[in-house]
Structure formats: C-alpha cells, structure tokens
Design an enzyme around this catalytic site. Sequence first.
Site, PDB file in Angstrom:
ATOM      1  N   ARG A 185     -66.341  32.722  74.645  1.00 55.03           N
ATOM      2  CA  ARG A 185     -65.494  33.759  74.044  1.00 55.03           C
ATOM      3  C   ARG A 185     -64.918  34.706  75.093  1.00 55.03           C
ATOM      4  O   ARG A 185     -65.487  34.908  76.164  1.00 55.03           O
ATOM      5  CB  ARG A 185     -66.254  34.517  72.954  1.00 55.03           C
ATOM      6  N   ARG A 209     -67.284  38.561  79.298  1.00 54.85           N
ATOM      7  CA  ARG A 209     -68.312  39.574  79.487  1.00 54.85           C
ATOM      8  C   ARG A 209     -69.421  39.003  80.374  1.00 54.85           C
ATOM      9  O   ARG A 209     -69.756  37.839  80.269  1.00 54.85           O
ATOM     10  CB  ARG A 209     -68.912  39.950  78.119  1.00 54.85           C
ATOM     11  N   ARG A 224     -82.816  46.373  66.511  1.00 54.09           N
ATOM     12  CA  ARG A 224     -82.966  45.017  67.028  1.00 54.09           C
ATOM     13  C   ARG A 224     -84.430  44.648  67.215  1.00 54.09           C
ATOM     14  O   ARG A 224     -84.724  43.526  67.625  1.00 54.09           O
ATOM     15  CB  ARG A 224     -82.295  44.929  68.406  1.00 54.09           C
ATOM     16  N   ARG A 264     -80.308  35.963  75.899  1.00 54.34           N
ATOM     17  CA  ARG A 264     -80.027  36.777  74.706  1.00 54.34           C
ATOM     18  C   ARG A 264     -80.552  36.082  73.457  1.00 54.34           C
ATOM     19  O   ARG A 264     -81.088  36.733  72.563  1.00 54.34           O
ATOM     20  CB  ARG A 264     -78.519  37.003  74.565  1.00 54.34           C
ATOM     21  N   LYS A 267     -71.011  39.956  64.076  1.00 54.26           N
ATOM     22  CA  LYS A 267     -71.368  41.295  63.577  1.00 54.26           C
ATOM     23  C   LYS A 267     -70.241  42.303  63.798  1.00 54.26           C
ATOM     24  O   LYS A 267     -69.885  43.053  62.904  1.00 54.26           O
ATOM     25  CB  LYS A 267     -72.611  41.842  64.308  1.00 54.26           C
TER      26      LYS A 267
HETATM   27  P1  ADP Z   1     -74.513  40.904  70.957  1.00 57.22           P
HETATM   28  O1  ADP Z   1     -75.033  41.221  69.606  1.00 57.22           O
HETATM   29  O2  ADP Z   1     -73.371  39.978  70.922  1.00 57.22           O
HETATM   30  O3  ADP Z   1     -75.594  40.458  71.903  1.00 57.22           O
HETATM   31  P2  ADP Z   1     -73.980  43.746  71.536  1.00 57.22           P
HETATM   32  O4  ADP Z   1     -72.640  44.235  71.967  1.00 57.22           O
HETATM   33  O5  ADP Z   1     -74.473  44.200  70.199  1.00 57.22           O
HETATM   34  O6  ADP Z   1     -73.897  42.183  71.666  1.00 57.22           O
HETATM   35  O7  ADP Z   1     -75.073  44.184  72.608  1.00 57.22           O
HETATM   36  C1  ADP Z   1     -74.899  43.917  73.974  1.00 57.22           C
HETATM   37  C2  ADP Z   1     -76.171  44.229  74.716  1.00 57.22           C
HETATM   38  O8  ADP Z   1     -76.486  45.626  74.610  1.00 57.22           O
HETATM   39  C3  ADP Z   1     -77.417  43.537  74.228  1.00 57.22           C
HETATM   40  O9  ADP Z   1     -77.530  42.204  74.732  1.00 57.22           O
HETATM   41  C4  ADP Z   1     -78.507  44.453  74.768  1.00 57.22           C
HETATM   42  O10 ADP Z   1     -78.671  44.274  76.159  1.00 57.22           O
HETATM   43  C5  ADP Z   1     -77.894  45.833  74.571  1.00 57.22           C
HETATM   44  N1  ADP Z   1     -78.253  46.406  73.258  1.00 57.22           N
HETATM   45  C6  ADP Z   1     -77.394  46.721  72.250  1.00 57.22           C
HETATM   46  N2  ADP Z   1     -78.056  47.219  71.189  1.00 57.22           N
HETATM   47  C7  ADP Z   1     -79.359  47.220  71.529  1.00 57.22           C
HETATM   48  C8  ADP Z   1     -80.561  47.595  70.854  1.00 57.22           C
HETATM   49  N3  ADP Z   1     -80.531  48.064  69.614  1.00 57.22           N
HETATM   50  N4  ADP Z   1     -81.728  47.441  71.511  1.00 57.22           N
HETATM   51  C9  ADP Z   1     -81.782  46.985  72.770  1.00 57.22           C
HETATM   52  N5  ADP Z   1     -80.701  46.606  73.469  1.00 57.22           N
HETATM   53  C10 ADP Z   1     -79.492  46.716  72.860  1.00 57.22           C
END
Ligand code: ADP
Length: 210
Positions: free
Chosen positions: A127, A154, A88, A165, A13
Amino acid sequence: MNLLIYGPPGSGKGTQAELLHQSFDIPHIATGDILRGEVAAGTPLGLQAQPIMAAGGYVPDDIMIGIIRNRLQQGDSQKGFVMDGFPRTIPQAEALDGLLDELGRRFDRVVYLNVDIAELVPRLAGRMTCPIDQKTYPPGTAKCPLDGAKLIQREDDKPEAVKKRIEVYLDKTLPLLDYYRGPCSTTTGAGAWFPRSTAWAQSRRSTNAC
Ligand code: ADP
C-alpha cells in the site's frame, strides 16, 4: 455517538473510521496519526515512538493511555468520537474503561473489522500513503488523488515490520475480541480500500441497532 473500530493492521480501520467521522460529524481519533504527528514534529514523544513504530512494535501502554486521556479532554470529543488504533492491549482497554467512566461515557458501538491474516501481508506490503494527509491507497497508485502529492511507502509497511506488526497484533490485540464481546459489539466482513465498502455499510447499520 462514541464508536470504537478495531481490527488487524491493514483491515481498513482508518478508511472506515473516516467515513463514520463524516457520517456522524464526530472527531476521528487515530492514535497512529497522533503518533506520526509527534514524529514529524520531532517532539520527545515522537523521538521515543519513531524507532518502535518503524520496527512494527507497540508504543508502551502508559504513553498511549496518556495520549488518549489528553485527547478525550479536548472540547471536540464532547459530542462523541470514533476511535481507531486504541485500545490495542487489554491494559489499554481497562484504562479506557476507567477514563470513559470518569467522563460518564460509554461506547455505543464497538466494531471489529474481520480480515483474514493471509490477506494482510499483500495489502500492507504494497500500500501507498500520502505524506500530507496519511491516507492510504492500493498498491501501484502513484499520486494522491486528493492533493496530487507523490505517494510513499510507510516505514512500517516494509516487509519485516509488517511481519512484526501482525505478530504483535495476534499476541496483544486479538484478545480484545473477548474483552468487547457483548450486545454492543459487532463484527464486519473484510475491510476495504474504498468508501463504498460493505464493511462501512454494516458498521453504519449496526450503530442503529444497539
Ligand atoms: P496500523 O493499524 O495499520 O498498524 P496505525 O496507524 O494505527 O497503523 O498505527 C501505527 C503504529 O503506531 C503501530 O504499529 C504502533 O507502533 C503505534 N501505535 C498506534 N496506536 C497504538 C496503541 N494504541 N498502542 C501501541 N502502539 C500504537
């Protein structure tokens, strides 16, 4: 041009959204990056979010909706945006529809990055991330090609958090596929590590068609 790009963790993404940001000159709104910024700055929000993120869970909807409400009020998003990482959950998607209505906006395109779940674990677990710009690179990369920084893993790319996740994604985010089904939605093939990816080409093309 208002774009939404969504898909499982590790589907690419961020990479695709960055390309769309450059291509259309619209801001890339990434809730993961916003949250990591709060964590790094040690704000109350960051302190609350940090353990949830490290464990691979979702930050509560009301907090996330507040973040997006503020972000959409900033001037740069008036010309459009590419949203990555939000919504999400179904409540987040419903709240976002309300916010967009208030602003008289709608998504021009919703792009789902379709990647096999089995492919996600090795991608995420190996990664590497640049601590400066948060860009991610394939397993085994040592230094950021852009700024030379030593890449790190990370916290939430560690195996236990990756498993969580993916579970949370399947439970809470996958239902968005039905929510966004419609003429302005499109599904791409696999996301990819590199800009020349077909996923990007497809999402770019699809923006001309709706
Ligand atoms: P990825 O899509 O690879 O899991 P992101 O960088 O988009 O990574 O998000 C990292 C973390 O931030 C998520 O695992 C979650 O804990 C939190 N997060 C990000 N966006 C949201 C959201 N819209 N709702 C709830 N938690 C979120």
